[in-house]
Write a protein that holds these residues in place. Structure first.
Motif, PDB file in Angstrom:
ATOM      1  N   VAL A   1       0.879  -1.069   0.299  1.00 39.34           N
ATOM      2  CA  VAL A   1      -0.095   0.191  -0.148  1.00 39.34           C
ATOM      3  C   VAL A   1       1.036   1.302   0.134  1.00 39.34           C
ATOM      4  O   VAL A   1       1.792   1.269   0.908  1.00 39.34           O
ATOM      5  N   GLY A   2       0.632   1.934  -1.021  1.00 34.51           N
ATOM      6  CA  GLY A   2       1.581   3.755  -1.130  1.00 34.51           C
ATOM      7  C   GLY A   2       3.110   3.592  -1.414  1.00 34.51           C
ATOM      8  O   GLY A   2       3.484   4.148  -1.394  1.00 34.51           O
ATOM      9  N   VAL A   3       3.035   1.772  -2.134  1.00 37.58           N
ATOM     10  CA  VAL A   3       3.931   2.060  -2.899  1.00 37.58           C
ATOM     11  C   VAL A   3       4.686   2.573  -4.599  1.00 37.58           C
ATOM     12  O   VAL A   3       5.737   3.077  -4.291  1.00 37.58           O
ATOM     13  N   ASP A   4       3.943   2.998  -5.214  1.00 39.47           N
ATOM     14  CA  ASP A   4       4.002   4.464  -6.020  1.00 39.47           C
ATOM     15  C   ASP A   4       4.039   6.321  -5.353  1.00 39.47           C
ATOM     16  O   ASP A   4       3.877   6.909  -6.387  1.00 39.47           O
ATOM     17  N   GLN A   5       3.705   6.562  -3.988  1.00 44.58           N
ATOM     18  CA  GLN A   5       3.625   7.098  -3.205  1.00 44.58           C
ATOM     19  C   GLN A   5       5.321   7.105  -2.352  1.00 44.58           C
ATOM     20  O   GLN A   5       5.470   8.546  -1.719  1.00 44.58           O
ATOM     21  N   VAL A   6       6.049   7.016  -2.834  1.00 44.96           N
ATOM     22  CA  VAL A   6       7.442   6.667  -1.684  1.00 44.96           C
ATOM     23  C   VAL A   6       8.856   7.012  -3.217  1.00 44.96           C
ATOM     24  O   VAL A   6       9.415   5.577  -2.938  1.00 44.96           O
ATOM     25  N   PRO A   7       8.453   7.550  -3.830  1.00 41.77           N
ATOM     26  CA  PRO A   7       9.723   7.585  -4.853  1.00 41.77           C
ATOM     27  C   PRO A   7      10.806   7.205  -4.267  1.00 41.77           C
ATOM     28  O   PRO A   7      12.155   6.922  -5.066  1.00 41.77           O
ATOM     29  N   GLU A   8      11.560   8.098  -2.687  1.00 42.05           N
ATOM     30  CA  GLU A   8      12.699   8.343  -2.780  1.00 42.05           C
ATOM     31  C   GLU A   8      13.149   6.986  -1.844  1.00 42.05           C
ATOM     32  O   GLU A   8      14.274   6.860  -2.386  1.00 42.05           O
ATOM     33  N   LEU A   9      12.057   5.516  -1.690  1.00 40.53           N
ATOM     34  CA  LEU A   9      12.816   4.511  -1.911  1.00 40.53           C
ATOM     35  C   LEU A   9      12.881   3.584  -3.173  1.00 40.53           C
ATOM     36  O   LEU A   9      12.507   3.735  -3.339  1.00 40.53           O
ATOM     37  N   ASP A  10      14.202   3.292  -2.903  1.00 45.79           N
ATOM     38  CA  ASP A  10      14.786   1.921  -4.314  1.00 45.79           C
ATOM     39  C   ASP A  10      14.103   1.062  -3.996  1.00 45.79           C
ATOM     40  O   ASP A  10      13.241   0.357  -5.814  1.00 45.79           O
ATOM     41  N   TYR A  11      13.472  -0.437  -2.776  1.00 43.69           N
ATOM     42  CA  TYR A  11      12.724  -0.837  -2.554  1.00 43.69           C
ATOM     43  C   TYR A  11      11.011  -0.555  -3.253  1.00 43.69           C
ATOM     44  O   TYR A  11      10.701  -1.322  -4.138  1.00 43.69           O
TER      45      TYR A  11
END
Length: 242
Positions: A96-106
């Protein structure tokens, strides 16, 4: 139904296999330990042969900038094999929210995995889950120093692994969503408060210090890792701790 569960010996995979078999399906676990290597392709065709659905629960061995290459290669290999075998449904577990945290490589790597699946040749379903309750100890270990644990106040909606497995199993035997199902725990906590609750219930004397710069979740802005509209799982964090 026959379901090939790739990564079927891990935390979620083993419980998905157990749930599917208990419900009368034929779920077969596959992993490196069973001779299936999703990176070099060894054993992949054999694993998906005759399967009605494939559930891919494999994970990158690292959370850094090497993770996109793992998901690209593994998905290309698995989707090609599933297409050759005539598999009718391909399921992955995401965040959930994977598309909202572009700062994280993973997180960028997991979003890439979703995009590859969407563009692929097999009808699909994506299950996005909030953070696992089982990972809380690991989260605290990243920023633990002696008697102090530093955590940001990032909102977290913890979900039990068994509830994630139940939802993945349910999706796997259903009609392909060709879209996303969001699932989450029933309660939302600031991560620092979740740390204090965990330590207290475990009789751990360490102190949690609120630090907005500490750890992986420091990169998360706002409440993007929670979803009030998700399908809510039944297990509460306090009950899971007990």
């Amino acid at each position: 139904m026959k379901i090939a569960v790739i990564g079927g010996t891990g935390l979620i995979g083993s419980q998905v296999v157990e749930k599917l078999n208990a419900d009368g399906h034929q779920a077969v676990p596959h992993s490196l330990s069973t001779g299936v290597d999703v990176v070099d392709g060894a054993g992949v065709d054999r694993a998906v042969e005759g399967a009605d659905a494939v559930v891919n629960l494999t994970n990158s061995p690292t959370f850094d900038d090497a993770s996109p290459a793992f998901f690209r290669t593994s998905m290309d290999n698995l989707l090609a094999a599933a297409d050759r075998a005539g598999v009718g449904h391909f399921v992955i577990l995401s965040i959930v929210g994977v598309d909202q945290v572009p700062e994280l490589d993973y997180y960028r790597a997991k979003l890439l995995q979703e995009e590859i699946l969407r563009r692929g040749p097999v009808p699909y379903s994506i299950v996005r889950a909030t953070q696992f309750m089982e990972f809380m100890e690991a989260v605290m270990s990243w920023t633990s120093d002696g008697d102090t644990v530093r955590l940001p106040a990032t909102p977290i909606q913890p979900i039990a692994a068994k509830d994630v497995a139940a939802e993945v199993a349910d999706v796997a035997v259903g009609t392909p969503l060709n879209g996303i199902r969001d699932i989450g725990g029933p309660d939302v906590f600031p991560l620092d408060e979740l740390g204090r609750l965990t330590l207290s219930r475990n009789g751990d004397g360490r102190t949690v210090v609120t630090d907005p710069t500490a750890g992986l979740f420091a990169a998360v802005k706002g409440d993007v890792l929670t979803d009030p509209d998700a399908r809510l799982a039944p297990t509460r964090y306090t009950d899971w701790l007990a």
